[in-house]
Design a protein around this motif. Structure first.
Motif, PDB file in Angstrom:
ATOM      1  N   ASN A 152       0.885   0.424  21.951  1.00 14.00           N
ATOM      2  CA  ASN A 152       1.948   0.032  21.024  1.00 14.00           C
ATOM      3  C   ASN A 152       3.048   1.073  20.936  1.00 14.00           C
ATOM      4  N   PRO A 156       6.690  -1.171  23.835  1.00 19.86           N
ATOM      5  CA  PRO A 156       7.994  -1.628  23.341  1.00 19.86           C
ATOM      6  C   PRO A 156       9.155  -0.741  23.789  1.00 19.86           C
ATOM      7  N   GLN A 292       7.720  -2.878   9.284  1.00 20.71           N
ATOM      8  CA  GLN A 292       6.271  -2.839   9.565  1.00 20.71           C
ATOM      9  C   GLN A 292       5.451  -3.198   8.325  1.00 20.71           C
ATOM     10  N   TRP A 409       8.712  -5.502  15.988  1.00 18.41           N
ATOM     11  CA  TRP A 409       8.624  -4.488  17.059  1.00 18.41           C
ATOM     12  C   TRP A 409       9.962  -4.278  17.761  1.00 18.41           C
ATOM     13  N   SER A 413      12.496  -0.626  18.121  1.00 24.99           N
ATOM     14  CA  SER A 413      12.531  -0.066  19.477  1.00 24.99           C
ATOM     15  C   SER A 413      13.942   0.005  20.046  1.00 24.99           C
ATOM     16  N   GLN A 425       9.371   5.557  17.209  1.00 20.76           N
ATOM     17  CA  GLN A 425       8.391   4.540  17.593  1.00 20.76           C
ATOM     18  C   GLN A 425       7.008   4.928  17.079  1.00 20.76           C
ATOM     19  N   ASN A 432       2.710   0.475  10.886  1.00 26.77           N
ATOM     20  CA  ASN A 432       2.161  -0.854  11.176  1.00 26.77           C
ATOM     21  C   ASN A 432       0.637  -0.825  11.153  1.00 26.77           C
TER      22      ASN A 432
END
Length: 524
Positions: A152, A156, A292, A409, A413, A425, A432
């Motif tokens: 993750n 992204p 998030q 997301w 990003s 990020q 999240n």
């Protein structure tokens, strides 16, 4: 709309020449398999925890509560902290792994970080499929969680950097699409393995997670690293060659020079996390964090983790519960495809606001239906009402899948400047996973205590997040990442107040960039 839009003046903006090359499409598909792994795991855990053989082996207390007459409460039959820990431990591990993943993404590159994620996934799958006791099961979940943290973090960013600006949104959503495909596959596999006699069906469900894990690992070996990452690590010629290759043109000098300049500014920042809380970076940080938090407070993961458990709670039999979760999984996939098509045409804000209305309506209807028709020890829902609940859950899932799912997301990003992108990020993934952990750990207990009110609780949050989007989230479609400051933040009614050029003097980037005619914020 005054409350969150920005002027469409493209002055100073640069549209770089770029073809949609096969290498970009292939790289993005391979990278996005990280989402397939994550989605499979989200889907598989809910199905496995509703299987009697699995419960009998690892959670006998829940098995007894579920099957003994007199103990069976509609809303409380699965309320068990250990069972919730099986699901949520993955996200806690991912949270810790994110801090290490931020370092590897920056120092070793996006590609190598994805490779590490794939290897951690494979190790976790082996532990889970072979689990003999709860400790081994949780150890496997922790390894999977570390894989989630690394994937993750890297995927992204990789997708945003390698994609041409005009299709960046659509390609980035491949990650979310693969999450939804992973959930659907997991639901279909659970539906099949639940029928296996002999008590080993759950092992097959957990073991088949090895397929997406292997795909991500092989994908990470085959893809190229992003030009941004190569340039950031001082490999300028290699970065230029990759940029020429992925853009399909020799006219890459303007984009290359902008990447080099952005990298130069990024290198002047010695402490990216400290730089992240500087005044000019607070708008991006605020939006990333709240997106998030709100993404989890829609209630989506509560529904997706525990779909079979939830439908079982509402009176569907085991088969019907798994079947209903397959339907919601399919709706999830189809609606994410809608997002891929529309995100770069309609924009981010339109999708978020429309979905807010749809999610609020569906959750209020579910709360009213269950409040009137399903008491704690009343008979199960009648078939008509049960079907209506499934339709409303699908209405909710479809809205989430073309809005908060992928855009939660995508927006972070594409909005952080290069010098804070890895750190930004990292914070995004961290928040999240923290809130995913909280919801996963608390949902079955909340369902037991709130009962039907759980859906009213989530609908209240949907209303709050829609107001947040209306006033504070700017539109970012078709804006080159390195030009977000000038064309988005400096045009927003509120966030432009944070874009003071003097901030660099105070916080130590220095004004050298300005003395030679370069304003550091103009390229971020």
């Amino acid at each position: 709309m005054a409350g969150g839009g920005f002027s469409s003046n493209h002055g100073g903006g640069t549209e770089f020449e770029a073809k949609i090359t096969p290498i970009v499409i292939i790289s993005c598909i391979m990278a996005a398999t990280g989402g397939l792994m994550f989605g499979y795991d989200v889907g598989v855990s809910g199905g496995v925890t509703s299987m009697d053989d699995f419960l009998k082996k690892f959670f006998p207390v829940v098995y007894k509560k579920k099957n003994e007459p007199g103990l069976n409460s509609n809303y409380c039959k699965y309320d068990n902290q250990g069972l919730q820990l099986f699901t949520s431990s993955l996200y806690l591990a991912g949270l810790v792994a994110t801090f290490f993943a931020s370092y590897t993404t920056r120092k070793l590159g996006r590609r190598l970080t994805m490779l590490i994620a794939g290897l951690l996934f494979i190790a976790g799958v082996i532990f889970n499929a072979a689990a003999q006791d709860l400790a081994m099961l949780i150890a496997g979940r922790i390894l999977l969680g570390c894989g989630v943290g690394f994937a993750n973090q890297a995927v992204p960013v990789f997708l945003s950097e390698i994609a041409p600006t005009r299709i960046r949104g659509g390609l980035n959503i491949l990650f979310q699409l693969n999450i939804t495909i992973g959930i659907l596959f997991a639901n279909l596999i659970n539906y099949g393995t639940a029928k296996i006699k002999g008590g080993w069906g759950w092992r097959l469900s957990l073991g088949l997670a090895g397929i997406p894990a292997l795909l991500l690992t092989v994908g990470a070996l085959l893809v190229v690293d992003t030009p941004n990452s190569l340039i950031e690590r001082g490999r300028l010629e290699e970065g230029k060659a990759v940029l020429r290759k992925i853009r399909g043109t020799n006219n890459i000098e303007p984009e290359y020079l902008e990447l080099v300049e952005a990298s130069r500014v990024a290198k002047e920042v010695k402490h990216p996390f400290r730089n992240l809380i500087k005044r000019k970076n607070r708008p991006q940080l605020t939006i990333a964090i709240f997106l998030q938090i709100f993404q989890q407070l829609t209630g989506i993961n509560a529904i997706m983790f525990y779909a079979p458990v939830l439908f079982n709670t509402l009176g569907f039999g085991s088969d019907a519960a798994l079947y209903s979760s397959v339907i919601t999984g399919a709706v999830n996939v189809l609606s994410t495809i809608v997002s891929i098509y529309s995100v770069d045409k309609l924009g981010r804000r339109v999708l978020l606001l429309e979905a807010g209305v749809q999610m609020f309506f569906s959750q209020v209807v579910i709360a009213i239906l269950l409040g009137v028709k399903l008491k704690d020890h009343s008979p199960d829902l009648s078939q008509g009402y049960a079907i209506l609940v499934v339709i409303m859950v699908c209405t909710f899932v479809s809205a989430f899948a073309w809005s908060w799912g992928p855009l939660g997301w995508l927006i972070p990003s594409e909005t952080f400047p290069l010098e804070t992108r890895s750190a930004g990020q990292s914070v995004t993934v961290c928040v999240n996973l923290l809130f995913t952990f909280v919801i996963a750990q608390a949902f079955l207990s909340m369902l037991c205590h709130f009962k039907y009110g759980i859906f009213a609780f989530f609908s209240g949050w949907v209303l709050i997040m829609s107001i947040f989007v209306l006033f504070l989230v700017p539109e970012t479609k078709n804006i080159p990442i390195e030009e977000m400051t000038e064309r988005v933040w400096k045009q927003h009614w509120l966030w432009k107040r944070f874009m003071d050029d003097d901030d660099d003097n105070i916080n130590g980037i220095g004004v050298k960039g300005k003395s030679n005619g370069f304003d550091p914020t103009s390229q971020l």
